[in-house]
Design a protein around this motif. Structure first.
Motif, mmCIF file in Angstrom:
data_model
loop_
_atom_site.group_PDB
_atom_site.id
_atom_site.type_symbol
_atom_site.label_atom_id
_atom_site.label_comp_id
_atom_site.label_asym_id
_atom_site.label_seq_id
_atom_site.Cartn_x
_atom_site.Cartn_y
_atom_site.Cartn_z
ATOM 1 N N ALA A 194 1.366 0.722 -7.606
ATOM 2 C CA ALA A 194 0.517 -0.455 -7.417
ATOM 3 C C ALA A 194 0.842 -1.585 -8.385
ATOM 4 O O ALA A 194 0.457 -2.736 -8.156
ATOM 5 C CB ALA A 194 -0.948 -0.057 -7.589
ATOM 6 N N ILE A 195 1.555 -1.267 -9.465
ATOM 7 C CA ILE A 195 1.701 -2.236 -10.558
ATOM 8 C C ILE A 195 3.144 -2.451 -11.016
ATOM 9 O O ILE A 195 3.516 -3.545 -11.439
ATOM 10 C CB ILE A 195 0.858 -1.762 -11.786
ATOM 11 C CG1 ILE A 195 -0.620 -1.680 -11.405
ATOM 12 C CG2 ILE A 195 1.041 -2.680 -12.987
ATOM 13 C CD1 ILE A 195 -1.547 -1.284 -12.538
ATOM 14 N N SER A 262 -0.662 -7.084 -0.492
ATOM 15 C CA SER A 262 -0.861 -5.650 -0.231
ATOM 16 C C SER A 262 -1.398 -5.525 1.178
ATOM 17 O O SER A 262 -2.211 -6.344 1.613
ATOM 18 C CB SER A 262 -1.895 -5.055 -1.196
ATOM 19 O OG SER A 262 -1.366 -4.958 -2.492
ATOM 20 N N ASP A 305 0.134 -8.291 -8.878
ATOM 21 C CA ASP A 305 0.394 -7.006 -8.231
ATOM 22 C C ASP A 305 -0.832 -6.088 -8.349
ATOM 23 O O ASP A 305 -1.314 -5.521 -7.355
ATOM 24 C CB ASP A 305 1.622 -6.344 -8.877
ATOM 25 C CG ASP A 305 2.206 -5.245 -8.007
ATOM 26 O OD1 ASP A 305 1.634 -4.941 -6.947
ATOM 27 O OD2 ASP A 305 3.245 -4.672 -8.403
ATOM 28 N N ALA A 306 -1.348 -5.967 -9.549
ATOM 29 C CA ALA A 306 -2.507 -5.101 -9.767
ATOM 30 C C ALA A 306 -3.716 -5.610 -8.975
ATOM 31 O O ALA A 306 -4.425 -4.833 -8.319
ATOM 32 C CB ALA A 306 -2.845 -5.034 -11.254
ATOM 33 N N SER A 308 -3.771 -7.507 -6.264
ATOM 34 C CA SER A 308 -3.666 -7.451 -4.800
ATOM 35 C C SER A 308 -4.014 -6.047 -4.320
ATOM 36 O O SER A 308 -4.709 -5.879 -3.318
ATOM 37 C CB SER A 308 -2.298 -7.920 -4.290
ATOM 38 O OG SER A 308 -1.328 -6.928 -4.448
ATOM 39 N N THR A 309 -3.572 -5.020 -5.047
ATOM 40 C CA THR A 309 -3.972 -3.660 -4.672
ATOM 41 C C THR A 309 -5.485 -3.515 -4.822
ATOM 42 O O THR A 309 -6.151 -2.960 -3.944
ATOM 43 C CB THR A 309 -3.249 -2.622 -5.561
ATOM 44 O OG1 THR A 309 -1.850 -2.894 -5.527
ATOM 45 C CG2 THR A 309 -3.490 -1.204 -5.072
HETATM 46 MG MG MG Z 1 -0.010 -3.951 -6.211
#
Ligand code: MG
Ligand code: AMP
Length: 352
Positions: A194-195, A262, A305-306, A308-309
């Protein structure tokens, strides 16, 4: 370990020295017309990546992309949970030693884990890199279904609950001074899907940026990061994929910015007419079902990134509240109906 650290420093020095050279050559190249150049990597983070840049000639561009590729490949190896590498302790080494012993690792792993712990608390535990045991079960069921669709099935909830006994992030013990990581119990495992891509991309771009490099757009498997702006200092134009198919949802204009999406539309399998994708809600231990896709726009690609998850696994109101609580972060949500919702500041980036 010392060798790794030295290599890390060496790499940074190499990047800085190289970028300085590149700047010089770019200055020199000012008289020459800049052209748009592109290349592709296929061996990073199990995905396809594109790089677009402006340079006077291909040689200059390819020297840059070679350095970029090398730097990203180092992160890829460090953050790999599936493969071991002779010369380095990576996340797989940490997982293999769960419940046994702390593993001495490169500080880029320690830093990723510290950042991930921060994101865990910022997202009320929704983004949890210690969810490995649960994610592995879904991964295995997805692989089985891909190999033999007739045997597609979903895991028993009891199996998921048992695995979830070993997902407490507090049991991921990091000793920053000693540069070690220890998973307290056998049965624990890290999954940084996820990151990690966003985090690696951010660190590498940061090193190039500090050296003054600009005018590069990188798409690391859907994680887009713009270093500076495009030709003649005009913003880069980036298309946001429509998860329901067809043309782009929007084209946005960005500079010094990241866009990360995501969604449940790329990695999934079908069972009984339902789609089972790869982003798991830690509360239900099953794929989340709020949206088709989400995208987050902000400077820092690791954060994007973090987040969007995270917002993919929370309802729209909670996601909007989280996004609005953060300075310089915007987002969009694609509902199952196809309707698109935007945070207030997002529309300022939309060109069409
Ligand atoms: Mg992500
Ligand atoms: P992304 O595409 O960035 O949203 O990340 C999806 C990947 O993150 C999945 O393929 C898993 O490896 C991992 N993942 C899925 N659900 C979670 C979760 N709740 N917390 C942390 N990682 C997750």
């Amino acid at each position: 370990m010392t060798t790794l650290r030295r290599n890390g420093r060496k790499m940074k020095n190499r990047i800085l020295a190289f970028a300085a050279l590149l700047l010089l050559s770019l200055l020199h190249a000012c008289e020459k017309p800049q052209q748009k150049l592109e290349t592709e990597f296929i061996d990073l983070f199990d995905t396809v990546s594109q790089v677009v840049g402006y340079a006077a000639d291909y040689k200059e561009f390819s020297t840059f992309t070679k350095q970029l590729h090398e730097a990203l490949l180092e992160y890829h190896k460090l953050y790999d949970i599936y493969n071991s590498y002779e010369d380095v302790n990576n996340l797989k080494t940490i997982n293999d030693n769960a419940g046994k012993s702390p593993v001495k690792v490169d500080k880029r792993i320690v830093e990723l884990i510290i950042f991930s712990k921060k994101m865990h608390s910022q997202t009320n535990g929704l983004v949890n890199i210690a969810l490995g045991p649960v994610l592995k079960i879904w991964h295995d069921f997805r692989t089985l279904a891909a190999e033999n669709p007739n045997e597609a099935a979903i895991p028993e909830i009891e199996l998921l609950k048992q695995a979830n006994e070993y997902t407490n992030i507090e049991d991921v013990l990091v000793d920053e001074a000693a540069s070690t990581v220890f998973l307290r119990y056998e049965g624990m495992s890290l999954d940084v899907g996820a990151i990690a891509k966003g985090y690696a991309l951010e660190r590498v771009c940061e090193a190039f940026e500090q050296a003054g490099y600009k005018s590069i757009l990188i798409n690391l498997g859907g994680n887009v990061r713009a270093m500076g702006a495009g030709q003649n200092d005009k913003p880069f134009r980036v298309g946001i994929k429509n998860p329901l198919g067809g043309k782009f949802l929007n084209i946005i204009a960005v500079r010094d910015c990241s866009l990360v999406s995501s969604g449940g539309y790329e990695r999934y399998y079908m069972f009984n007419g339902r789609r089972y994708h790869h982003i798991i809600d830690p509360n239900t231990l099953c794929p989340s079902d709020y949206f088709e896709a989400v995208s987050v726009l902000c400077r820092d690609s690791a954060l994007a990134d973090a987040l969007s998850t995270a917002i993919f696994i929370m309802d729209y109101e909670s996601g909007l509240a989280l996004i609005n609580s953060l300075e310089g972060v915007e987002a969009l949500w694609v509902m199952h109906s196809g309707e698109v919702k935007y945070s207030d500041g997002f529309k300022a980036f939309i060109v069409s």
